[in-house]
Design a protein around this motif. Sequence first.
Motif, short mmCIF file in Angstrom:
data_model
loop_
_atom_site.label_atom_id
_atom_site.label_comp_id
_atom_site.label_asym_id
_atom_site.label_seq_id
_atom_site.Cartn_x
_atom_site.Cartn_y
_atom_site.Cartn_z
N ALA A 82 -0.42 15.69 4.40
CA ALA A 82 0.29 14.42 4.51
C ALA A 82 -0.16 13.44 3.44
O ALA A 82 0.65 12.74 2.83
CB ALA A 82 0.08 13.81 5.91
N GLU A 83 -1.48 13.40 3.18
CA GLU A 83 -2.00 12.53 2.12
C GLU A 83 -1.46 12.96 0.77
O GLU A 83 -1.11 12.12 -0.06
CB GLU A 83 -3.52 12.55 2.13
CG GLU A 83 -4.15 11.83 3.30
CD GLU A 83 -5.66 11.95 3.34
OE1 GLU A 83 -6.26 12.47 2.37
OE2 GLU A 83 -6.25 11.52 4.35
N ALA A 84 -1.41 14.26 0.52
CA ALA A 84 -0.91 14.77 -0.76
C ALA A 84 0.57 14.42 -0.93
O ALA A 84 0.98 13.99 -2.02
CB ALA A 84 -1.11 16.28 -0.84
N GLU A 85 1.35 14.57 0.13
CA GLU A 85 2.77 14.22 0.05
C GLU A 85 2.94 12.73 -0.23
O GLU A 85 3.80 12.32 -1.01
CB GLU A 85 3.50 14.61 1.34
CG GLU A 85 3.72 16.09 1.46
CD GLU A 85 4.47 16.48 2.73
OE1 GLU A 85 4.69 15.61 3.61
OE2 GLU A 85 4.83 17.65 2.83
N ARG A 86 2.12 11.91 0.41
CA ARG A 86 2.19 10.46 0.18
C ARG A 86 1.83 10.13 -1.28
O ARG A 86 2.50 9.35 -1.94
CB ARG A 86 1.27 9.72 1.13
CG ARG A 86 1.40 8.20 1.03
CD ARG A 86 0.48 7.44 1.98
NE ARG A 86 -0.91 7.75 1.68
CZ ARG A 86 -1.76 8.34 2.53
NH1 ARG A 86 -1.37 8.69 3.72
NH2 ARG A 86 -3.00 8.58 2.18
N THR A 119 -0.98 10.35 -8.81
CA THR A 119 -1.49 11.68 -9.14
C THR A 119 -2.24 11.64 -10.47
O THR A 119 -2.11 10.69 -11.24
CB THR A 119 -0.34 12.70 -9.25
OG1 THR A 119 0.55 12.28 -10.30
CG2 THR A 119 0.43 12.82 -7.94
N VAL A 120 -3.02 12.68 -10.72
CA VAL A 120 -3.79 12.82 -11.95
C VAL A 120 -3.53 14.23 -12.47
O VAL A 120 -3.54 15.19 -11.69
CB VAL A 120 -5.30 12.62 -11.68
CG1 VAL A 120 -6.13 12.84 -12.93
CG2 VAL A 120 -5.57 11.24 -11.08
N PRO A 121 -3.30 14.38 -13.76
CA PRO A 121 -3.09 15.73 -14.29
C PRO A 121 -4.27 16.64 -14.01
O PRO A 121 -5.44 16.22 -14.05
CB PRO A 121 -2.91 15.50 -15.80
CG PRO A 121 -2.51 14.07 -15.92
CD PRO A 121 -3.17 13.36 -14.78
N GLN A 122 -4.00 17.90 -13.74
CA GLN A 122 -5.02 18.87 -13.39
C GLN A 122 -6.10 18.96 -14.47
O GLN A 122 -7.29 19.01 -14.14
CB GLN A 122 -4.38 20.24 -13.18
CG GLN A 122 -5.36 21.33 -12.84
CD GLN A 122 -4.68 22.67 -12.63
OE1 GLN A 122 -3.50 22.73 -12.36
NE2 GLN A 122 -5.43 23.74 -12.77
N MET A 170 -6.18 20.15 7.74
CA MET A 170 -5.24 20.62 6.71
C MET A 170 -3.94 19.81 6.76
O MET A 170 -3.40 19.43 5.72
CB MET A 170 -4.95 22.11 6.89
CG MET A 170 -6.11 23.01 6.55
SD MET A 170 -6.67 22.82 4.85
CE MET A 170 -5.23 23.30 3.94
N LEU A 171 -3.44 19.53 7.95
CA LEU A 171 -2.22 18.74 8.08
C LEU A 171 -2.43 17.33 7.53
O LEU A 171 -1.55 16.77 6.86
CB LEU A 171 -1.77 18.67 9.54
CG LEU A 171 -1.18 19.95 10.10
CD1 LEU A 171 -0.95 19.81 11.62
CD2 LEU A 171 0.12 20.29 9.40
N LYS A 172 -3.59 16.76 7.80
CA LYS A 172 -3.90 15.43 7.28
C LYS A 172 -3.94 15.44 5.76
O LYS A 172 -3.38 14.56 5.10
CB LYS A 172 -5.23 14.95 7.84
CG LYS A 172 -5.61 13.56 7.39
CD LYS A 172 -6.93 13.12 7.99
CE LYS A 172 -7.32 11.76 7.47
NZ LYS A 172 -8.62 11.34 7.98
N LEU A 173 -4.59 16.45 5.18
CA LEU A 173 -4.65 16.56 3.73
C LEU A 173 -3.27 16.75 3.12
O LEU A 173 -2.95 16.16 2.07
CB LEU A 173 -5.57 17.71 3.32
CG LEU A 173 -7.06 17.50 3.59
CD1 LEU A 173 -7.83 18.80 3.33
CD2 LEU A 173 -7.61 16.37 2.76
#
Length: 95
Positions: A61-65, A72-75, A56-59
């Motif tokens: 960090a990837e999301a923050e990056r 990003t891509v629109p939902q 979860m922490l890795k995910l």
Amino acid sequence: MSEHVLSLSQFKTDAARLLDQVRDEATTLVLTQNGRARAIVQDIAEYQARERAMLMLKLMAEAERDLSTGDTVPQAEVFTTLRDRLQAQRNVPDG
């Protein structure tokens, strides 16, 4: 959670009892060899929980990056693409 340091020979002498202690008391054992830490023994449920937390922490960090770089891509686009892929898989005949 507590942590106990003991030598590999101490662990071998009393392994069954120590494994029960690890399971029952949420204890982590640090095993040493020649005076240096060499391995960790912990309950499998604790290990799995820690692995999930690390994932979860890795995910995160990837999301923050991705957010900071604008990658990003629109939902709505994500869900449309996923629906299209699912529909395509359903339309493929079994071979």
